[in-house]
Design a protein around this motif. Structure first.
Motif, PDB file in Angstrom:
ATOM      1  N   GLN A 286     -40.822  52.533  39.694  1.00  0.00           N
ATOM      2  CA  GLN A 286     -40.418  51.622  38.457  1.00  0.00           C
ATOM      3  C   GLN A 286     -39.234  50.715  39.078  1.00  0.00           C
ATOM      4  O   GLN A 286     -38.152  51.418  39.416  1.00  0.00           O
ATOM      5  CB  GLN A 286     -40.112  52.093  37.317  1.00  0.00           C
TER       6      GLN A 286
ATOM      7  N   TYR B 163     -39.358  46.112  32.329  1.00  0.00           N
ATOM      8  CA  TYR B 163     -40.024  46.745  33.147  1.00  0.00           C
ATOM      9  C   TYR B 163     -40.683  45.656  34.212  1.00  0.00           C
ATOM     10  O   TYR B 163     -41.647  45.325  33.884  1.00  0.00           O
ATOM     11  CB  TYR B 163     -41.138  47.580  32.481  1.00  0.00           C
TER      12      TYR B 163
ATOM     13  N   ARG C 263     -36.685  48.377  37.083  1.00  0.00           N
ATOM     14  CA  ARG C 263     -36.312  47.856  35.602  1.00  0.00           C
ATOM     15  C   ARG C 263     -34.991  46.980  35.799  1.00  0.00           C
ATOM     16  O   ARG C 263     -34.169  47.167  36.702  1.00  0.00           O
ATOM     17  CB  ARG C 263     -36.188  48.981  34.954  1.00  0.00           C
TER      18      ARG C 263
END
Length: 112
Positions: A38, A26, A40
């Motif tokens: 986010q 992450y 990732r």
């Protein structure tokens, strides 16, 4: 501002039903101040695959290395380095490593 190096980010095994030999880092998330998205980094080892799934959040994906079979609702397509993928909300999808090296890709999703 938040800056780090990918090597300093902890890697987790994707421990979900239907996933095999998949890891995730992450890179950006709410914990570092990213309120909306986010970022990732996924790694799918040789013969590995993500779950066949669909969900409310969309994905934006950029393949960094390796060769994967991307399975969608209506087709399958081979993707490799520099492929760009958009997966809309509630579209079934799965990435499967079909090459002889790990697959790595960046993937965004809505932050929660």
């Amino acid at each position: 501002m938040y800056v780090t190096h990918v090597e300093k980010v902890r890697e987790y095994a994707v421990d979900r039903e239907g996933a095999y030999n998949v890891k995730v880092k992450y890179l950006l998330h709410k914990g570092v101040g990213a309120k909306n998205l986010q970022l990732r980094l996924f790694t799918i080892d040789i013969d590995g695959y993500t779950p066949l799934e669909k969900h409310a959040h969309e994905h934006e994906v950029f393949i960094l290395r390796g060769t994967a079979l991307l399975r969608g609702e209506n087709r399958e397509i081979v993707v490799g380095p520099e492929s760009v993928v958009f997966i809309p909300s509630f579209e079934e999808h799965q990435f499967k490593n079909i090459g002889d090296e790990p697959v790595e890709f960046l993937c965004t999703k809505e932050s929660r």
